[in-house]
Design an enzyme around this catalytic site. Structure first.
Site, PDB file in Angstrom:
ATOM      1  N   LYS A   1       0.833  -1.207   0.000  1.00  0.00           N
ATOM      2  CA  LYS A   1       0.000   0.000   0.000  1.00  0.00           C
ATOM      3  C   LYS A   1       0.868   1.257   0.000  1.00  0.00           C
ATOM      4  O   LYS A   1       0.639   2.173  -0.783  1.00  0.00           O
ATOM      5  CB  LYS A   1      -0.916   0.033   1.240  1.00  0.00           C
ATOM      6  CG  LYS A   1      -1.885  -1.115   1.343  1.00  0.00           C
ATOM      7  CD  LYS A   1      -2.822  -0.962   2.529  1.00  0.00           C
ATOM      8  CE  LYS A   1      -2.147  -1.013   3.885  1.00  0.00           C
ATOM      9  NZ  LYS A   1      -1.577  -2.327   4.238  1.00  0.00           N
TER      10      LYS A   1
ATOM     11  N   ARG B   1      -9.127   1.192   8.712  1.00  0.00           N
ATOM     12  CA  ARG B   1      -8.759  -0.192   9.005  1.00  0.00           C
ATOM     13  C   ARG B   1      -9.937  -0.953   9.612  1.00  0.00           C
ATOM     14  O   ARG B   1      -9.874  -2.158   9.755  1.00  0.00           O
ATOM     15  CB  ARG B   1      -7.661  -0.245  10.072  1.00  0.00           C
ATOM     16  CG  ARG B   1      -6.264   0.042   9.643  1.00  0.00           C
ATOM     17  CD  ARG B   1      -5.517  -1.181   9.175  1.00  0.00           C
ATOM     18  NE  ARG B   1      -4.217  -1.382   9.759  1.00  0.00           N
ATOM     19  CZ  ARG B   1      -3.127  -0.664   9.498  1.00  0.00           C
ATOM     20  NH1 ARG B   1      -3.178   0.347   8.677  1.00  0.00           N
ATOM     21  NH2 ARG B   1      -1.981  -0.958  10.062  1.00  0.00           N
TER      22      ARG B   1
ATOM     23  N   ARG C   1      12.087  -5.007   4.554  1.00  0.00           N
ATOM     24  CA  ARG C   1      11.662  -3.615   4.388  1.00  0.00           C
ATOM     25  C   ARG C   1      12.501  -2.654   5.236  1.00  0.00           C
ATOM     26  O   ARG C   1      12.837  -2.945   6.370  1.00  0.00           O
ATOM     27  CB  ARG C   1      10.187  -3.504   4.774  1.00  0.00           C
ATOM     28  CG  ARG C   1       9.642  -2.110   4.631  1.00  0.00           C
ATOM     29  CD  ARG C   1       8.171  -2.108   4.444  1.00  0.00           C
ATOM     30  NE  ARG C   1       7.454  -2.367   5.681  1.00  0.00           N
ATOM     31  CZ  ARG C   1       6.133  -2.264   5.778  1.00  0.00           C
ATOM     32  NH1 ARG C   1       5.411  -1.937   4.728  1.00  0.00           N
ATOM     33  NH2 ARG C   1       5.535  -2.505   6.916  1.00  0.00           N
TER      34      ARG C   1
ATOM     35  N   ARG D   1      11.743  -0.778  10.688  1.00  0.00           N
ATOM     36  CA  ARG D   1      10.732  -0.344  11.651  1.00  0.00           C
ATOM     37  C   ARG D   1      10.634  -1.329  12.800  1.00  0.00           C
ATOM     38  O   ARG D   1      10.720  -2.521  12.598  1.00  0.00           O
ATOM     39  CB  ARG D   1       9.367  -0.272  10.948  1.00  0.00           C
ATOM     40  CG  ARG D   1       9.183   0.964  10.146  1.00  0.00           C
ATOM     41  CD  ARG D   1       7.978   0.882   9.257  1.00  0.00           C
ATOM     42  NE  ARG D   1       6.842   0.211   9.877  1.00  0.00           N
ATOM     43  CZ  ARG D   1       5.662   0.077   9.281  1.00  0.00           C
ATOM     44  NH1 ARG D   1       5.472   0.564   8.065  1.00  0.00           N
ATOM     45  NH2 ARG D   1       4.675  -0.542   9.879  1.00  0.00           N
TER      46      ARG D   1
ATOM     47  N   ARG E   1       0.731  -8.449  13.690  1.00  0.00           N
ATOM     48  CA  ARG E   1       0.056  -7.512  12.787  1.00  0.00           C
ATOM     49  C   ARG E   1      -0.768  -8.253  11.742  1.00  0.00           C
ATOM     50  O   ARG E   1      -1.864  -7.833  11.394  1.00  0.00           O
ATOM     51  CB  ARG E   1       1.077  -6.606  12.090  1.00  0.00           C
ATOM     52  CG  ARG E   1       1.608  -5.516  12.997  1.00  0.00           C
ATOM     53  CD  ARG E   1       2.823  -4.853  12.401  1.00  0.00           C
ATOM     54  NE  ARG E   1       2.546  -4.103  11.205  1.00  0.00           N
ATOM     55  CZ  ARG E   1       3.451  -3.872  10.257  1.00  0.00           C
ATOM     56  NH1 ARG E   1       4.663  -4.357  10.346  1.00  0.00           N
ATOM     57  NH2 ARG E   1       3.142  -3.159   9.213  1.00  0.00           N
TER      58      ARG E   1
HETATM   59  P1  AMP Z   1       1.141   0.634   9.157  1.00  0.00           P
HETATM   60  O1  AMP Z   1       2.362   1.413   8.825  1.00  0.00           O
HETATM   61  O2  AMP Z   1      -0.051   1.027   8.335  1.00  0.00           O
HETATM   62  O3  AMP Z   1       1.365  -0.838   9.140  1.00  0.00           O
HETATM   63  O4  AMP Z   1       0.748   1.024  10.665  1.00  0.00           O
HETATM   64  C1  AMP Z   1       1.637   0.812  11.734  1.00  0.00           C
HETATM   65  C2  AMP Z   1       0.850   0.817  13.048  1.00  0.00           C
HETATM   66  O5  AMP Z   1       0.162   2.083  13.227  1.00  0.00           O
HETATM   67  C3  AMP Z   1      -0.257  -0.219  13.145  1.00  0.00           C
HETATM   68  O6  AMP Z   1       0.240  -1.480  13.552  1.00  0.00           O
HETATM   69  C4  AMP Z   1      -1.184   0.413  14.182  1.00  0.00           C
HETATM   70  O7  AMP Z   1      -0.644   0.294  15.485  1.00  0.00           O
HETATM   71  C5  AMP Z   1      -1.129   1.879  13.812  1.00  0.00           C
HETATM   72  N1  AMP Z   1      -2.157   2.231  12.793  1.00  0.00           N
HETATM   73  C6  AMP Z   1      -1.920   2.609  11.514  1.00  0.00           C
HETATM   74  N2  AMP Z   1      -3.066   2.870  10.862  1.00  0.00           N
HETATM   75  C7  AMP Z   1      -4.063   2.640  11.756  1.00  0.00           C
HETATM   76  C8  AMP Z   1      -5.483   2.723  11.692  1.00  0.00           C
HETATM   77  N3  AMP Z   1      -6.122   3.091  10.561  1.00  0.00           N
HETATM   78  N4  AMP Z   1      -6.177   2.407  12.791  1.00  0.00           N
HETATM   79  C9  AMP Z   1      -5.569   2.048  13.933  1.00  0.00           C
HETATM   80  N5  AMP Z   1      -4.246   1.934  14.066  1.00  0.00           N
HETATM   81  C10 AMP Z   1      -3.469   2.238  12.999  1.00  0.00           C
END
Ligand code: AMP
Length: 229
Positions: A15, A90, A129, A162, A173
């Site tokens: 994404k 999400r 990554r 990360r 996750r």
């Molecule tokens: P990502 O980079 O999108 O994988 O997001 C990393 C972390 O940020 C996730 O594991 C959540 O802890 C938090 N996060 C990101 N987007 C959301 C969302 N839309 N709703 C809730 N938590 C989020």
């Protein structure tokens, strides 16, 4: 009026990479919740403090807070240019919050694009990554390496793995995502907004498939000017 697009898909489905390409090449404004939260955490802001205990454990930040933070960034100028939302919504609660906000502005969502990927591809991608600690650009040691190892091509910031890309957190996750994904996909299916995109393969292939989808759907109006055929 610009295209208003949501990208859906598990962690590692690409994404962020696709959204970055749509921003750089088609002029859509890329907004990523994960990236936004990581920046707030590294700058030690009040918001960063509130979200860090969720992000560091791979748990979802509460809906009300995410919706408030994201909709505050959907300014009229950005909506006019077109937006690509990555990692948001999400949950169905977040999707409803986003819909309410966009409907009030009379600029409803154009589409939700689901990036479909095999599990083997997801684990391989997350394993390699790296992200820029300064500007958030995404790289991969094999699939999308930077020109200089460990250094960002765009801003020369240092590349890091990360915290939530470490093995135990990645598995968590993927579990959280699987549990959350189905109701959200059903939500967009019932609104006839969901499109599936094959997200296996290189980022260039996925980008080309995305452009093909936009053309087939007739989403190539300005200002989201697609590249010439
Ligand atoms: P990502 O980079 O999108 O994988 O997001 C990393 C972390 O940020 C996730 O594991 C959540 O802890 C938090 N996060 C990101 N987007 C959301 C969302 N839309 N709703 C809730 N938590 C989020």
């Amino acid at each position: 009026m610009g295209l208003r697009l949501v990208l859906l898909g598990p962690p590692g489905s690409g994404k962020g990479t696709l959204a970055q390409m749509l921003d750089e090449r088609l002029g859509l404004v890329h907004l990523s919740t994960g990236e936004l939260f990581r920046q707030e955490i590294s700058r030690r802001t009040a918001l960063g403090g509130r979200v860090s205990r969720y992000v560091s454990r791979g748990l979802l930040v509460p809906d009300a807070l995410v919706v408030r933070v994201m909709t505050s960034r959907l300014t009229p100028g950005r909506l006019r240019r077109g937006i690509v939302l990555d990692g948001f919504p999400r949950t169905v609660g977040q999707a409803e919050g986003l819909d309410r906000f966009l409907r009030r502005l009379r600029q409803p969502l154009g589409a939700a694009v689901y990036l479909a990927c095999s599990n083997a591809v997801l684990l391989a991608r997350l394993g390699g990554r790296q992200v820029c600690s300064r500007c958030g650009a995404i790289y991969h040691v094999r699939n999308l390496p930077p020109r200089r190892r460990g250094i960002c091509d765009r801003c020369h910031g240092k590349l890091v793995v990360r915290r939530d890309d470490r093995v135990a957190t990645v598995k968590k996750r993927l579990q959280v995502d699987t549990a959350q994904a189905k109701p959200l996909l059903d939500y967009y299916t019932s609104r006839r907004l969901l499109h599936r995109l094959n997200a296996n393969g290189s980022s260039e292939h996925v980008f080309k498939r995305a452009v093909g989808l936009f053309r087939r759907q007739g989403w190539d109006d300005p200002p989201t000017c697609l590249p010439r055929r």
